[in-house]
Design an enzyme around this catalytic site. Structure first.
Site, PDB file in Angstrom:
ATOM      1  N   CYS A 102       0.820  -1.125  -0.037  1.00 44.64           N
ATOM      2  CA  CYS A 102       0.000   0.019  -0.033  1.00 44.64           C
ATOM      3  C   CYS A 102       0.811   1.287  -0.117  1.00 44.64           C
ATOM      4  O   CYS A 102       1.661   1.469   0.715  1.00 44.64           O
ATOM      5  CB  CYS A 102      -1.056  -0.052   1.247  1.00 44.64           C
ATOM      6  N   GLU A 103       0.424   2.272  -0.960  1.00 45.23           N
ATOM      7  CA  GLU A 103       1.414   3.404  -0.839  1.00 45.23           C
ATOM      8  C   GLU A 103       1.126   4.172   0.221  1.00 45.23           C
ATOM      9  O   GLU A 103       1.745   5.391   0.384  1.00 45.23           O
ATOM     10  CB  GLU A 103       1.192   4.150  -2.372  1.00 45.23           C
ATOM     11  N   HIS A 104      -0.023   4.045   1.029  1.00 47.61           N
ATOM     12  CA  HIS A 104      -0.369   4.834   1.967  1.00 47.61           C
ATOM     13  C   HIS A 104       0.550   4.543   3.255  1.00 47.61           C
ATOM     14  O   HIS A 104       0.844   5.536   4.121  1.00 47.61           O
ATOM     15  CB  HIS A 104      -1.931   5.239   2.230  1.00 47.61           C
ATOM     16  N   HIS A 105       0.642   3.635   3.516  1.00 51.08           N
ATOM     17  CA  HIS A 105       1.240   2.918   4.893  1.00 51.08           C
ATOM     18  C   HIS A 105       2.545   2.118   4.420  1.00 51.08           C
ATOM     19  O   HIS A 105       3.064   1.681   5.498  1.00 51.08           O
ATOM     20  CB  HIS A 105       0.471   2.215   5.558  1.00 51.08           C
ATOM     21  N   GLN A 143      -5.013  -0.614  -4.807  1.00 47.02           N
ATOM     22  CA  GLN A 143      -5.536  -1.818  -5.730  1.00 47.02           C
ATOM     23  C   GLN A 143      -6.438  -0.954  -6.793  1.00 47.02           C
ATOM     24  O   GLN A 143      -6.292  -1.911  -7.921  1.00 47.02           O
ATOM     25  CB  GLN A 143      -6.452  -2.377  -4.738  1.00 47.02           C
ATOM     26  N   HIS A 171      -6.120  -6.353   2.828  1.00 46.02           N
ATOM     27  CA  HIS A 171      -4.988  -4.995   3.021  1.00 46.02           C
ATOM     28  C   HIS A 171      -4.647  -5.119   4.370  1.00 46.02           C
ATOM     29  O   HIS A 171      -5.402  -5.268   5.477  1.00 46.02           O
ATOM     30  CB  HIS A 171      -5.800  -3.875   2.626  1.00 46.02           C
ATOM     31  N   CYS A 173      -3.083  -2.937   5.837  1.00 42.74           N
ATOM     32  CA  CYS A 173      -3.206  -1.636   6.679  1.00 42.74           C
ATOM     33  C   CYS A 173      -4.637  -1.497   6.974  1.00 42.74           C
ATOM     34  O   CYS A 173      -4.733  -0.608   8.043  1.00 42.74           O
ATOM     35  CB  CYS A 173      -3.063  -0.532   5.571  1.00 42.74           C
TER      36      CYS A 173
END
Length: 213
Positions: A102-105, A143, A171, A173
């Site tokens: 995940c590019e956020h976490h 995704q 996910h 996250c």
């Protein structure tokens, strides 16, 4: 500012299609030092025996996790076989396992991709579709973006009469942090060409979920 961050020289130029970044990649030593900083921030001692080699291991693992940045989807799909005896029906490769981050976490999401397409002038080797999934999965992702990228790459390379991509994943996250709902899954789809028709979407989904062999 962290000296590792200061050492990066990043030039941003805007184009009509997308933002482009020209970046000088950090050295192995800089990457390892960044890991040591994170270990300290987490509250541990990077000089203790169990963590002495961790920065090197993490840097090596990152090269594997994110090797998709060094791979070109067009090269993977560049060979098309036209001798298919007039085959015109759907080709479906399902249950392609993948892991991404995940590019956020920057924590993993893991799942399966299913790809169907109606050939136009030819087909690609089945393994190429699995490799295509890995090209986009081995990057920092969402995704939704990954699903669209897979479909768009097939459209561009093969120019099929239709393409359908279904991705389902769990996910971390969402499982390990935040709401911590283990076992929940996310499903995304992208349809083009003939698959814009609802009947074709139902057929695709039925084949994906059929018992199989």
């Amino acid at each position: 500012m962290n000296p590792v961050v200061k050492s990066l020289s990043v030039e941003r130029t805007l184009s009509r299609s997308a933002d482009k970044f020209l970046m000088i990649q950090p050295t192995q030593e800089q990457a390892e030092e960044a890991v040591r900083t994170l270990l300290l921030w987490a509250g541990d001692d990077p000089s203790r025996e169990g963590l002495l080699d961790t920065p090197r291991r993490v840097a090596k693992a990152y090269r594997e996790f994110y090797k998709g940045y060094d791979e070109d989807p067009e090269e993977i799909l560049d060979r098309v076989f036209e001798e298919v005896e007039g085959y015109q029906d759907m080709i479906l490769v399902r249950d392609i396992p993948f892991y991404s981050h995940c590019e956020h976490h920057m924590v993993p999401f893991v799942g399966k991709a299913h790809i169907g397409y109606y050939p136009s002038k030819g087909v690609v080797g089945l393994s190429k579709l699995a490799r295509l999934v890995d090209v986009f999965a081995r990057r920092l992702q969402t995704q939704e973006t990954m699903t669209a990228q897979i479909a768009q790459a097939i459209e561009k390379a093969l120019k099929p009469r239709g393409v359908a991509v279904l991705v389902e994943a769990e996910h971390m996250c969402m499982s390990m942090r935040g709401v911590q709902k283990q076992g929940s899954s996310t499903m995304t789809t992208q349809y083009a060409g003939l698959f814009k028709d609802a009947t074709e979407q139902v057929r695709f989904f039925s084949m994906v979920k059929s018992p199989g062999l």
